[in-house]
Design a protein around this motif. Structure first.
Motif, PDB file in Angstrom:
ATOM      1  N   ASN A 236     -27.683  -1.638  -1.763  1.00 41.85           N
ATOM      2  CA  ASN A 236     -28.170  -2.742  -0.951  1.00 41.85           C
ATOM      3  C   ASN A 236     -27.075  -3.316  -0.051  1.00 41.85           C
ATOM      4  O   ASN A 236     -27.363  -3.980   0.961  1.00 41.85           O
ATOM      5  N   PHE A 237     -25.817  -3.067  -0.425  1.00 44.50           N
ATOM      6  CA  PHE A 237     -24.687  -3.610   0.328  1.00 44.50           C
ATOM      7  C   PHE A 237     -23.642  -2.523   0.552  1.00 44.50           C
ATOM      8  O   PHE A 237     -23.553  -1.554  -0.207  1.00 44.50           O
ATOM      9  N   LYS A 238     -22.859  -2.694   1.592  1.00 44.22           N
ATOM     10  CA  LYS A 238     -21.789  -1.759   1.908  1.00 44.22           C
ATOM     11  C   LYS A 238     -20.491  -2.526   2.090  1.00 44.22           C
ATOM     12  O   LYS A 238     -20.432  -3.507   2.846  1.00 44.22           O
ATOM     13  N   ALA A 239     -19.435  -2.094   1.405  1.00 48.30           N
ATOM     14  CA  ALA A 239     -18.097  -2.649   1.595  1.00 48.30           C
ATOM     15  C   ALA A 239     -17.362  -1.797   2.628  1.00 48.30           C
ATOM     16  O   ALA A 239     -17.393  -0.570   2.563  1.00 48.30           O
ATOM     17  N   ILE A 240     -16.708  -2.447   3.582  1.00 47.53           N
ATOM     18  CA  ILE A 240     -15.883  -1.759   4.578  1.00 47.53           C
ATOM     19  C   ILE A 240     -14.495  -2.389   4.544  1.00 47.53           C
ATOM     20  O   ILE A 240     -14.340  -3.584   4.812  1.00 47.53           O
ATOM     21  N   ILE A 241     -13.496  -1.595   4.190  1.00 51.70           N
ATOM     22  CA  ILE A 241     -12.113  -2.074   4.121  1.00 51.70           C
ATOM     23  C   ILE A 241     -11.308  -1.336   5.176  1.00 51.70           C
ATOM     24  O   ILE A 241     -11.336  -0.103   5.244  1.00 51.70           O
ATOM     25  N   GLU A 242     -10.604  -2.089   6.016  1.00 52.74           N
ATOM     26  CA  GLU A 242      -9.815  -1.527   7.114  1.00 52.74           C
ATOM     27  C   GLU A 242      -8.369  -1.984   6.981  1.00 52.74           C
ATOM     28  O   GLU A 242      -8.100  -3.185   6.849  1.00 52.74           O
TER      29      GLU A 242
ATOM     30  N   TYR B  73      -6.653   2.916   8.516  1.00 57.74           N
ATOM     31  CA  TYR B  73      -7.219   3.487   7.292  1.00 57.74           C
ATOM     32  C   TYR B  73      -8.509   2.730   6.978  1.00 57.74           C
ATOM     33  O   TYR B  73      -8.493   1.499   6.841  1.00 57.74           O
ATOM     34  N   ILE B  74      -9.611   3.475   6.860  1.00 56.20           N
ATOM     35  CA  ILE B  74     -10.918   2.839   6.656  1.00 56.20           C
ATOM     36  C   ILE B  74     -11.616   3.459   5.452  1.00 56.20           C
ATOM     37  O   ILE B  74     -11.649   4.684   5.284  1.00 56.20           O
ATOM     38  N   TYR B  75     -12.147   2.566   4.607  1.00 54.27           N
ATOM     39  CA  TYR B  75     -12.888   3.020   3.417  1.00 54.27           C
ATOM     40  C   TYR B  75     -14.227   2.298   3.380  1.00 54.27           C
ATOM     41  O   TYR B  75     -14.309   1.089   3.633  1.00 54.27           O
ATOM     42  N   THR B  76     -15.290   3.031   3.081  1.00 53.22           N
ATOM     43  CA  THR B  76     -16.608   2.421   2.931  1.00 53.22           C
ATOM     44  C   THR B  76     -17.202   2.827   1.593  1.00 53.22           C
ATOM     45  O   THR B  76     -16.970   3.938   1.107  1.00 53.22           O
ATOM     46  N   GLU B  77     -17.961   1.926   1.015  1.00 52.90           N
ATOM     47  CA  GLU B  77     -18.618   2.213  -0.271  1.00 52.90           C
ATOM     48  C   GLU B  77     -19.892   1.368  -0.387  1.00 52.90           C
ATOM     49  O   GLU B  77     -19.846   0.136  -0.239  1.00 52.90           O
TER      50      GLU B  77
ATOM     51  N   PHE C 115       0.821  -1.207   0.000  1.00 53.95           N
ATOM     52  CA  PHE C 115       0.000   0.000   0.000  1.00 53.95           C
ATOM     53  C   PHE C 115       0.858   1.261   0.000  1.00 53.95           C
ATOM     54  O   PHE C 115       1.865   1.353   0.700  1.00 53.95           O
ATOM     55  N   ASP C 116       0.438   2.233  -0.795  1.00 48.98           N
ATOM     56  CA  ASP C 116       0.972   3.585  -0.749  1.00 48.98           C
ATOM     57  C   ASP C 116      -0.021   4.402   0.064  1.00 48.98           C
ATOM     58  O   ASP C 116      -1.135   4.684  -0.400  1.00 48.98           O
ATOM     59  N   PHE C 117       0.356   4.787   1.283  1.00 43.43           N
ATOM     60  CA  PHE C 117      -0.611   5.376   2.207  1.00 43.43           C
ATOM     61  C   PHE C 117      -1.047   6.776   1.778  1.00 43.43           C
ATOM     62  O   PHE C 117      -2.155   7.203   2.099  1.00 43.43           O
ATOM     63  N   ASP C 118      -0.204   7.489   1.045  1.00 39.26           N
ATOM     64  CA  ASP C 118      -0.635   8.777   0.499  1.00 39.26           C
ATOM     65  C   ASP C 118      -1.757   8.577  -0.524  1.00 39.26           C
ATOM     66  O   ASP C 118      -2.708   9.366  -0.589  1.00 39.26           O
ATOM     67  N   LYS C 119      -1.651   7.509  -1.298  1.00 40.37           N
ATOM     68  CA  LYS C 119      -2.692   7.218  -2.290  1.00 40.37           C
ATOM     69  C   LYS C 119      -3.982   6.749  -1.613  1.00 40.37           C
ATOM     70  O   LYS C 119      -5.077   6.991  -2.132  1.00 40.37           O
TER      71      LYS C 119
ATOM     72  N   PHE D 208      -7.692   8.292  -2.128  1.00 43.03           N
ATOM     73  CA  PHE D 208      -8.806   7.411  -2.502  1.00 43.03           C
ATOM     74  C   PHE D 208      -9.991   7.586  -1.547  1.00 43.03           C
ATOM     75  O   PHE D 208     -10.992   6.900  -1.652  1.00 43.03           O
ATOM     76  N   ASP D 209      -9.873   8.507  -0.604  1.00 47.99           N
ATOM     77  CA  ASP D 209     -10.915   8.776   0.387  1.00 47.99           C
ATOM     78  C   ASP D 209     -10.954   7.785   1.542  1.00 47.99           C
ATOM     79  O   ASP D 209     -11.994   7.634   2.201  1.00 47.99           O
ATOM     80  N   PHE D 210      -9.839   7.113   1.799  1.00 46.41           N
ATOM     81  CA  PHE D 210      -9.741   6.403   3.061  1.00 46.41           C
ATOM     82  C   PHE D 210      -9.674   7.432   4.177  1.00 46.41           C
ATOM     83  O   PHE D 210      -9.002   8.455   4.059  1.00 46.41           O
ATOM     84  N   SER D 211     -10.352   7.185   5.261  1.00 47.82           N
ATOM     85  CA  SER D 211     -10.258   8.043   6.447  1.00 47.82           C
ATOM     86  C   SER D 211      -9.356   7.363   7.461  1.00 47.82           C
ATOM     87  O   SER D 211      -9.163   6.145   7.431  1.00 47.82           O
ATOM     88  N   ILE D 212      -8.762   8.137   8.355  1.00 43.35           N
ATOM     89  CA  ILE D 212      -7.883   7.598   9.378  1.00 43.35           C
ATOM     90  C   ILE D 212      -8.601   7.671  10.722  1.00 43.35           C
ATOM     91  O   ILE D 212      -8.959   8.751  11.194  1.00 43.35           O
ATOM     92  N   VAL D 213      -8.841   6.509  11.316  1.00 45.33           N
ATOM     93  CA  VAL D 213      -9.533   6.407  12.600  1.00 45.33           C
ATOM     94  C   VAL D 213      -8.727   5.472  13.498  1.00 45.33           C
ATOM     95  O   VAL D 213      -8.522   4.299  13.157  1.00 45.33           O
ATOM     96  N   ASP D 214      -8.248   5.993  14.636  1.00 45.72           N
ATOM     97  CA  ASP D 214      -7.461   5.187  15.577  1.00 45.72           C
ATOM     98  C   ASP D 214      -6.300   4.485  14.879  1.00 45.72           C
ATOM     99  O   ASP D 214      -6.070   3.279  15.065  1.00 45.72           O
ATOM    100  N   ASN D 215      -5.567   5.245  14.056  1.00 42.25           N
ATOM    101  CA  ASN D 215      -4.400   4.741  13.326  1.00 42.25           C
ATOM    102  C   ASN D 215      -4.737   3.645  12.321  1.00 42.25           C
ATOM    103  O   ASN D 215      -3.860   2.873  11.918  1.00 42.25           O
TER     104      ASN D 215
END
Length: 220
Positions: A41-47, A31-35, A14-18, A22-29
């Motif tokens: 009907n469905f939500k993807a959550i990547i941590e 990187y979290i992305y939701t879509e 992973f390139d953390f700047d990218k 990409f709209d990942f947010s930083i929560v408690d150190n």
């Protein structure tokens, strides 16, 4: 259980700047992305932290959509959800990652040092995650990096995965991180865990010994 994330990101770094772009947010150190997908009907959550985790939520029930993970569940709807989720992961991988040879950071660092020292890159004769390092003059192996469960070394039932390196050795070592060779002769080969238990410099010393033990013998 299907580990879709491992399938997509196994040889990615992973390139953390990218990730931020990409709209990942930083929560408690982390990187979290939701879509939302499939008409929301469905939500993807990547941590992403020390490890990558992903899940798909059924927005109607607000619970994780577990049929996604069960390989024998191959109905039309489940397959569509699975493929749509994979497409999100692949998009993240394409935009936010670079390709690497192996899963673990130390395995890739050692791979780079072997190339810098000997001009050798791994080849993958079995079309899997097992990379062979060969002498340029005689094609003999001097090292093999594999991706195995810890149980292969510790016999403790652990299913956690790790890159290990097999090296030829005339010595046996009573050191954390060095084990009798996995899948090779215990008398003349050893296995090293590439999880930063051992220093890069020690590993390269052992690589050098293996390289010399397997090199082409000169005629007198």
């Amino acid at each position: 259980m299907i580990h879709i994330e491992d399938e997509i990101f196994l040889k990615k770094k992973f390139d953390f700047d990218k990730l931020k772009s990409f709209d990942f947010s930083i929560v408690d150190n982390k990187y979290i992305y939701t879509e939302d997908f499939m008409d929301s009907n469905f939500k993807a959550i990547i941590e992403i932290s020390d490890v990558l985790k992903g899940k798909v939520i059924d927005n109607f029930s607000d619970e994780e959509y577990m049929p996604l993970r069960i390989e024998s569940y191959d109905g039309e709807c489940i397959c569509k959800v699975r493929e749509a989720y994979k497409s999100i992961l692949k998009r993240i991988a394409d935009i936010c990652c670079t390709d690497v040879f192996f899963a673990d950071d130390q395995a890739n660092r050692i791979t780079n040092r072997i190339f810098q020292t000997y001009g050798v890159k791994p080849d993958f004769p079995w079309k899997d995650d097992n990379g062979v390092f060969r002498h340029l003059d005689n094609n003999k192996w001097f090292s093999l990096i594999m991706y195995v469960k810890w149980n292969a070394l510790l016999k403790d039932g652990s299913t956690r995965m790790v890159n290990i390196m097999n090296l030829k050795s005339e010595e046996h070592y009573d050191i954390d991180g060095i084990y009798p060779a996995y899948h090779m002769n215990h008398k003349s080969w050893i296995s090293l865990a590439l999880d930063d238990t051992l220093s890069d410099s020690l590993i390269m010393e052992l690589v050098s010994k293996s390289y010399n033990l397997t090199r082409k013998k000169r005629r007198k």
